[in-house]
Design a protein around this motif. Sequence first.
Motif, mmCIF file in Angstrom:
data_model
loop_
_atom_site.group_PDB
_atom_site.id
_atom_site.type_symbol
_atom_site.label_atom_id
_atom_site.label_comp_id
_atom_site.label_asym_id
_atom_site.label_seq_id
_atom_site.Cartn_x
_atom_site.Cartn_y
_atom_site.Cartn_z
ATOM 1 N N SER A 227 21.360 2.167 -7.714
ATOM 2 C CA SER A 227 20.727 3.302 -7.011
ATOM 3 C C SER A 227 19.717 4.009 -7.915
ATOM 4 O O SER A 227 19.844 3.996 -9.123
ATOM 5 N N SER A 228 18.766 4.638 -7.298
ATOM 6 C CA SER A 228 17.809 5.523 -7.981
ATOM 7 C C SER A 228 17.192 4.940 -9.239
ATOM 8 O O SER A 228 17.101 5.603 -10.261
ATOM 9 N N SER A 229 16.785 3.673 -9.203
ATOM 10 C CA SER A 229 16.125 3.115 -10.389
ATOM 11 C C SER A 229 14.732 2.621 -10.024
ATOM 12 O O SER A 229 14.194 1.741 -10.658
ATOM 13 N N GLY A 230 14.153 3.216 -8.993
ATOM 14 C CA GLY A 230 12.810 2.786 -8.605
ATOM 15 C C GLY A 230 12.865 1.730 -7.524
ATOM 16 O O GLY A 230 11.852 1.365 -6.956
ATOM 17 N N ILE A 231 14.057 1.214 -7.219
ATOM 18 C CA ILE A 231 14.218 0.399 -6.022
ATOM 19 C C ILE A 231 14.624 1.433 -4.981
ATOM 20 O O ILE A 231 15.585 2.163 -5.182
ATOM 21 N N ALA A 232 13.856 1.497 -3.905
ATOM 22 C CA ALA A 232 14.001 2.649 -3.019
ATOM 23 C C ALA A 232 15.351 2.695 -2.311
ATOM 24 O O ALA A 232 15.493 2.266 -1.175
ATOM 25 N N SER A 233 16.381 3.226 -2.983
ATOM 26 C CA SER A 233 17.691 3.339 -2.335
ATOM 27 C C SER A 233 17.663 4.417 -1.260
ATOM 28 O O SER A 233 18.433 4.366 -0.309
ATOM 29 N N SER A 234 16.754 5.390 -1.381
ATOM 30 C CA SER A 234 16.701 6.406 -0.332
ATOM 31 C C SER A 234 16.140 5.785 0.943
ATOM 32 O O SER A 234 16.521 6.184 2.043
ATOM 33 N N ALA A 235 15.259 4.790 0.809
ATOM 34 C CA ALA A 235 14.688 4.145 2.002
ATOM 35 C C ALA A 235 15.764 3.378 2.762
ATOM 36 O O ALA A 235 15.991 3.613 3.947
ATOM 37 N N SER A 236 16.452 2.465 2.061
ATOM 38 C CA SER A 236 17.488 1.691 2.750
ATOM 39 C C SER A 236 18.626 2.621 3.175
ATOM 40 O O SER A 236 19.228 2.449 4.231
ATOM 41 N N ILE B 131 0.906 -1.165 0.000
ATOM 42 C CA ILE B 131 0.000 0.000 0.000
ATOM 43 C C ILE B 131 0.937 1.205 0.000
ATOM 44 O O ILE B 131 1.750 1.367 0.895
ATOM 45 N N LYS B 132 0.828 2.024 -1.043
ATOM 46 C CA LYS B 132 1.844 3.056 -1.297
ATOM 47 C C LYS B 132 1.600 4.364 -0.561
ATOM 48 O O LYS B 132 0.456 4.719 -0.288
ATOM 49 N N TYR B 133 2.707 5.074 -0.378
ATOM 50 C CA TYR B 133 2.690 6.441 0.159
ATOM 51 C C TYR B 133 2.973 7.369 -1.013
ATOM 52 O O TYR B 133 3.977 7.233 -1.696
ATOM 53 N N TRP B 134 2.069 8.277 -1.290
ATOM 54 C CA TRP B 134 2.314 9.253 -2.358
ATOM 55 C C TRP B 134 1.635 10.562 -1.966
ATOM 56 O O TRP B 134 0.428 10.701 -2.104
ATOM 57 N N GLY B 135 2.399 11.498 -1.435
ATOM 58 C CA GLY B 135 1.846 12.802 -1.045
ATOM 59 C C GLY B 135 1.999 13.026 0.451
ATOM 60 O O GLY B 135 1.826 12.116 1.255
ATOM 61 N N LYS B 136 2.351 14.284 0.790
ATOM 62 C CA LYS B 136 2.595 14.608 2.203
ATOM 63 C C LYS B 136 1.640 15.704 2.671
ATOM 64 O O LYS B 136 1.239 16.558 1.895
ATOM 65 N N LYS B 137 1.326 15.673 3.991
ATOM 66 C CA LYS B 137 0.564 16.797 4.543
ATOM 67 C C LYS B 137 1.496 17.785 5.234
ATOM 68 O O LYS B 137 1.078 18.858 5.632
ATOM 69 N N ASP B 138 2.761 17.395 5.447
ATOM 70 C CA ASP B 138 3.765 18.322 5.967
ATOM 71 C C ASP B 138 5.092 17.994 5.283
ATOM 72 O O ASP B 138 5.659 16.922 5.506
ATOM 73 N N GLY C 137 12.716 12.559 -8.950
ATOM 74 C CA GLY C 137 12.639 11.642 -7.810
ATOM 75 C C GLY C 137 11.302 11.770 -7.098
ATOM 76 O O GLY C 137 10.524 12.691 -7.372
ATOM 77 N N SER C 138 11.055 10.852 -6.152
ATOM 78 C CA SER C 138 9.739 10.832 -5.514
ATOM 79 C C SER C 138 9.479 12.073 -4.647
ATOM 80 O O SER C 138 8.355 12.582 -4.635
ATOM 81 N N SER C 139 10.519 12.582 -3.962
ATOM 82 C CA SER C 139 10.296 13.767 -3.105
ATOM 83 C C SER C 139 9.747 14.926 -3.930
ATOM 84 O O SER C 139 8.749 15.549 -3.585
ATOM 85 N N ALA D 70 8.247 4.445 -8.033
ATOM 86 C CA ALA D 70 8.476 5.599 -8.899
ATOM 87 C C ALA D 70 9.639 5.311 -9.841
ATOM 88 O O ALA D 70 10.720 5.878 -9.718
ATOM 89 N N GLY D 71 9.428 4.403 -10.776
ATOM 90 C CA GLY D 71 10.461 3.996 -11.725
ATOM 91 C C GLY D 71 9.864 2.965 -12.672
ATOM 92 O O GLY D 71 8.704 2.584 -12.516
ATOM 93 N N PRO D 72 10.641 2.488 -13.637
ATOM 94 C CA PRO D 72 10.097 1.578 -14.646
ATOM 95 C C PRO D 72 10.171 0.084 -14.294
ATOM 96 O O PRO D 72 9.554 -0.739 -14.963
ATOM 97 N N ASN D 73 10.952 -0.258 -13.252
ATOM 98 C CA ASN D 73 11.145 -1.686 -12.957
ATOM 99 C C ASN D 73 9.912 -2.299 -12.302
ATOM 100 O O ASN D 73 9.215 -1.634 -11.548
#
Length: 344
Positions: free
Chosen positions: A98-107, A14-21, A206-208, A298-301
Motif C-alpha cells: 500500500s501507499s508506495s506509489g502504486i495507486a492503492s487509493s485507486a483500486s 497521461i497523468k492527473y495532477w491538480g483539481k479545479k474543485d 500523498g497525492s491528495s 507519486a512515489g519512487p517506484n
Amino acid sequence: MKATAIAPANIALIKYWGKKDEELRLPLNSSISMNLSNCLTTTTVEFSPAYKKDTFFLSDNSKSDKEKNRVFKHLDRIRKLTKISLKAKVVTKNNFPSSSGIASSASGFAALTVAACAAAGLQLPELFYNFSARALKLSKTITEKELTILARIGSGSACRSIPDGFVEWSTGDTSENSYAYSLYPETYWDLRDIILIVSNTEKKIGSSKGMESVWSSPLMQERLKTEDVRLKKMKNALQGKDFSLLGETMEADCLSMHAVMQTQNPPLFYWTKETLEIIKVVYKKRESGLPVFFTIDAGPNVHLFCEGKLEKEVVNKFKSLKGVKSLIINKLAVGARLSEKELF
Ligand code: PMV
C-alpha cells in the motif's frame, strides 16, 4: 446486504495532477490509464443492524484515522444515495504494497464503491457479475458511469479502475460530466507494465495533499497548455497500436508532472537515487535498440513499459539492478468486478 468486489490499480499514461474543485475532485485535465492485472484490491462490505458503528480493516496493516474517515465518508455517500441508515463493516486486502506509489487509493476506492453499492441493494450492470450464481433483479439500478462518478468523489483516479482496459477520465466541469469510460478492452493490446519496487515504505505526502499546491509551480500553466496535445497523441498511439508514440508521449507526460511536483512550494521530490539510476538505464537500453519506456507516479517506484514479446528480456535486464527489491509484472486488465470470495 453483503458484497465483495475486486478492482485493479491503474497506471496513468497521461497523468492527473491538480483539481479545479477539491470537494468534488474535478481534475484540471483529462487523463488516460491502463488497468493492472496484478495489483488488485479485494473489499467486502456488509451493512447490518448488528453493527453499531462503521468499522474498517485493512488486512496487511492498519489505516490512520484520517484514511478511515475517508472510507466512512464514502459509505455516507452511498447510504444517502440508497436511503439506508445501517452501519457497515468493511474489510479490504491488497496483493501489493500500500501507499508506495502504486495507486492503492485507486483500486481501494473502486472496490469499495462497487462492493458498497451492491451491498446497499443497487443492481449493477450485468458486466460486473462475473459469476453465474447471482441472478439479481433489483429495482434500483446504477450505471457504470454513475459508479465512476461516485468513485471519483472518493479518490480521483479511482474512477479509472472501474471500466475495462485502457480508460479515459474526461475532465468535465460538473460532477455529472467528469467520469471515466473504457477506450479499449483488456484484450486490445499485449503490453506489459513491469513495476520495479525500490521502496515499500509509505510516502510522507500523498497525492491528495500534494496536488493542493499545484499552482505554486511556475510550470503548471505550461503543463496544462500542452496537455491536450499529449492527450491527442496518446489516443493516436492507442488507436494505431504505435508503441514508440505511446512510450514517448507517456514519458514526456510523466516528466512534465514531476517537473511541476519538484517546482511546487514546498517541493515534492518523490524520486530516490535508485529511481534516477533506473531512468538512466532505460535511456541506455533504448539507445542500444530495446524498446522500453518508463513512467512514475507519486512515489519512487518505476513502471517499465514494453510489448508482451519482450517481457523476459526486459525483466532480465532490470531485475538485478542495485536497489530493485522486487518486481510486479502486469498485463492490461479488466476493471472492477463483483466476486463470490468474501473476506469475512
Ligand atoms: O487520485 P489520486 O489522489 O490517487 O491521485 C493520482 C495522481 C497520480 O497517480 C500521480 C497521477 C494519476 O493520474 O494517476
